[in-house]
Design a protein around this motif. Structure first.
Motif, PDB file in Angstrom:
ATOM      1  N   HIS A 109       0.834  -1.099   0.036  1.00 25.31           N
ATOM      2  CA  HIS A 109      -0.041   0.109  -0.082  1.00 25.31           C
ATOM      3  C   HIS A 109       0.965   1.389  -0.044  1.00 25.31           C
ATOM      4  N   VAL A 110       1.931   1.221   0.991  1.00 27.75           N
ATOM      5  CA  VAL A 110       2.841   2.446   0.888  1.00 27.75           C
ATOM      6  C   VAL A 110       3.368   2.711  -0.356  1.00 27.75           C
ATOM      7  N   ALA A 111       3.939   1.691  -0.937  1.00 23.51           N
ATOM      8  CA  ALA A 111       4.873   1.721  -2.270  1.00 23.51           C
ATOM      9  C   ALA A 111       3.990   2.233  -3.368  1.00 23.51           C
ATOM     10  N   ARG A 112       2.608   1.687  -3.318  1.00 23.91           N
ATOM     11  CA  ARG A 112       1.940   2.225  -4.559  1.00 23.91           C
ATOM     12  C   ARG A 112       1.615   3.587  -4.287  1.00 23.91           C
ATOM     13  N   GLY A 113       1.462   3.896  -3.096  1.00 25.71           N
ATOM     14  CA  GLY A 113       0.983   5.385  -2.657  1.00 25.71           C
ATOM     15  C   GLY A 113       2.073   6.260  -3.084  1.00 25.71           C
TER      16      GLY A 113
END
Length: 403
Positions: free
Chosen positions: A282-286
């Protein structure tokens, strides 16, 4: 559709609606849809002018918004600016369970209809008051419309593109939210009245109704000093979740959960992206939101909306077309659930409009009558039958402009 005859969940409740335009009348619409007998009080016609301004609102030559917001209501006319009109409405309220109003705070008091005084006479009465800033506080006497409430409540600042001034939603969401919260308060107050026999006053402010749906806007600032900014069609850090371009139109995809992203990557024919460290969490995609959206948009541009729809269903990814009114009317799911119904109106004949909502299994809501076509259409029915007034009394009041 044929008009519903069932009583609905609120079939034993009578509402006197004193409000105009959207917030109060939308509250009345919700109550009426659930079966309440909603008596709409409108200013009498003087030289052809009067009634709720909503009768003349809407786009196009035929102003049809009234047909939706005034369904399931009966109209009486009363001039609240003269003592006789106020006395008449006070008599009417004695036969009611609920009063709904959205005038500027202090107006009811000025008219001798102070809710506290009404409650002394009628302890079981529930009065729902909707206003821009609420009944108390330093701003309470200011004029306030839905857009002002949206601005103060935080909605307007975060809507639009980040390099442009704040935008607005295409509907009066602040008013509708306030009407909804007013209705919610009324239902809670009716429940309390069942236990205690006592009514109460509900204070629903436009800006606070908007504030309630602002999610983490305040708490994130309080904890981390984060001020949410406009971000266009996305929520910053929530990816992928956006409207993408198909060959023939816009297409919404929401795959911001890890497992959903993996399924979307497989649907794209690139399953390796689902576990690629750049996008796997989730963090990487954000952090790579723009990059990821560009990658997905390049792929969606090679397919039609129908092809994308089929793929998203096959891979169980939440997605769909961006609907307009004609899309809703043609859609089989809308049709199967009768989310839009055709109502025979008095002024315009058959009109398609939103059905009643939410759905109750044992006491279903329904459309029992069309919107009143004329101001004071039900004067004889209500003033005569409910208040016992004679035709000559009503005729005299009409001549003097009281009704």
């Amino acid at each position: 559709m044929s008009f519903e005859t069932g009583p609905g969940a609120l079939g034993d409740i009578r509402v006197v609606e004193l409000g105009q335009l959207i917030a109060g009348p939308f509250c009345g619409q919700l109550l009426g849809d659930m079966g309440a007998d909603v008596v709409k009080v409108e200013p009498p016609l003087v030289n052809g002018v009067g009634g709720d301004p909503m009768r003349d609102w809407g786009q196009g030559d035929d102003k049809v918004q009234w047909e939706l917001i005034a369904r399931n209501k009966r109209s009486v006319s009363a001039n609240l600016r003269v003592p006789e009109g106020r006395a008449l409405v006070r008599r009417l309220i004695r036969h009611a369970d609920v009063v709904v109003e959205n005038f500027k705070p202090g107006t009811l008091e000025k008219w001798g209809l102070d809710p506290q005084e009404l409650l002394k006479e009628q302890p079981s009465l529930i009065v729902a008051r909707m206003s821009g800033y609420g009944q108390t506080g330093p701003y309470s006497t200011r004029a306030g419309f839905g857009g002002i409430g949206e601005a103060m409540g935080g909605w307007r600042y975060i809507v639009g593109e980040e390099d442009r001034p704040p935008s607005r939603m295409g509907v009066s969401i602040g008013d509708s939210l306030t009407g909804t919260y007013g209705c919610l308060g009324i239902l809670a107050a009716l429940h309390v009245r069942e236990r205690t026999g006592k009514g109460q006053v509900i204070d629903a402010a436009l800006y606070e109704s908007v504030l309630q749906v602002m999610e983490g806007l305040v708490i994130e600032y309080d904890r981390a000093g984060i001020i949410r900014e406009r971000s266009g069609s996305v929520l910053k850090g929530i990816a992928p979740s956006n409207v993408y371009s198909a060959k023939d139109g816009p297409f919404m995809i929401g795959a911001n959960k890890d497992s959903l992203w993996q399924r979307l990557a497989a649907a794209m024919g690139r399953p390796e992206l689902g576990h690629d460290p750049r996008y796997a969490t989730h963090v990487a995609r954000g952090e790579r939101q723009d990059e990821l959206d560009a990658l997905i948009n390049e792929w969606t541009g090679t397919l039609t909306m129908a092809e994308l729809d089929a793929l998203m269903i096959e891979y169980a990814v939440p997605a769909g077309r961006v609907y307009r009114a004609p899309d809703m009317l043609e859609d089989p799911h809308f049709q199967a659930r009768e989310a839009i119904v055709e109502v025979e109106t008095e002024r315009f004949g058959p009109l398609k409009m939103q059905s009643t909502f939410p759905r109750l299994s044992a006491t279903p809501s329904g459309i029992r009558r069309p919107a009143p076509s004329s101001v004071g259409q039900h004067n004889a029915e209500i003033y005569g039958e409910l208040l016992g007034m004679s035709e000559s009394e009503m005729g005299e009041l009409a001549e003097r402009g009281v009704i």
